[in-house]
Scaffold this active site. Structure first.
Site, short mmCIF file in Angstrom:
data_model
loop_
_atom_site.label_atom_id
_atom_site.label_comp_id
_atom_site.label_asym_id
_atom_site.label_seq_id
_atom_site.Cartn_x
_atom_site.Cartn_y
_atom_site.Cartn_z
N ARG A 68 -2.58 -6.34 -8.49
CA ARG A 68 -1.48 -7.28 -8.27
C ARG A 68 -1.53 -8.45 -9.23
NH1 ARG A 68 -3.32 -7.70 -2.18
NH2 ARG A 68 -5.20 -7.29 -3.39
N LYS A 72 -15.64 -7.74 5.29
CA LYS A 72 -14.43 -8.19 5.99
C LYS A 72 -14.50 -7.81 7.47
CE LYS A 72 -11.30 -7.56 1.99
NZ LYS A 72 -10.17 -6.77 1.48
N HIS A 124 0.85 -1.20 0.00
CA HIS A 124 0.00 0.00 0.00
C HIS A 124 0.89 1.25 0.00
CE1 HIS A 124 -3.24 -2.50 2.27
NE2 HIS A 124 -3.74 -2.24 1.08
N SER A 138 -3.18 -7.63 2.92
CA SER A 138 -3.47 -7.51 4.34
C SER A 138 -3.92 -8.85 4.91
CB SER A 138 -4.57 -6.47 4.57
OG SER A 138 -4.15 -5.22 4.11
#
Ligand code: ADP
Length: 163
Positions: free
Chosen positions: A95, A45, A21, A133
């Protein structure tokens, strides 16, 4: 006539903020006059960090970049926030192909809310392509080495939480 300030918004869960990040934030900060890192609520989440810890950890980690500010959006849509700020683009990271698919749908959905909303996608650097994360949380759970994944201040908070 004064030139209008170009504002970029980088929204995310940042639970916790990672070196991936931060790399993205540094790169995006060069593309805008001001970059807002926006801590948004991802309703699907369950967070590891409290909203206060998240905000403080990000603020500390971005303090070296003068045009980066941090804000949070506990309620409401990112698209509405974007409009209120008069932003030029949302920034998101890619990604892998899964991110790409996901970002495609978010970008389209956002456009159903604000028609001229722009999304700028930045490719993750190779060394951070596998960093997320969720993986950090996994490694933290088993007390692994986080030193190449997250900033120092995040490691300290995680270590304190598991005491
Ligand atoms: P969200 O729940 O909104 O996906 P995240 O904090 O997981 O929030 O991610 C925020 C943004 O940062 C997403 O666009 C994601 O693709 C990007 N991102 C996450 N990890 C990395 C990384 N290692 N390198 C580059 N971008 C990343």
């Amino acid at each position: 006539m004064t030139k209008q300030k170009r504002i970029g918004i980088f929204p995310g869960s940042f639970d916790p903020i990672t070196l991936g990040h931060l790399d993205l934030i540094e790169r995006a900060s060069k593309l805008f006059d001001q970059l807002i890192v926006l801590v948004a609520t991802n309703t699907s989440k369950k967070p590891m960090l409290s909203p206060e810890d998240k905000l403080r950890l990000i603020e500390e980690a971005v303090s070296k970049w003068p045009n980066v500010v941090v804000d949070s959006l506990p309620q409401g849509l990112i698209a509405t926030y974007y409009q209120e700020k008069g932003a030029s683009a949302l920034v998101r990271g890619i990604r892998n192909p899964i991110d790409f698919e996901y970002e495609n749908s978010i970008a389209s959905i956002n456009r159903t809310q604000v028609e001229d909303l722009e999304t700028v996608l930045l490719y993750a650097r190779d060394e951070y392509r596998h960093l997320s994360s969720s993986l950090v949380k996994e490694i933290a759970h088993f007390k692994g080495d986080l030193s190449r994944l997250v900033p120092e201040n995040v490691i300290r908070v995680i270590e304190n939480q598991s005491k």
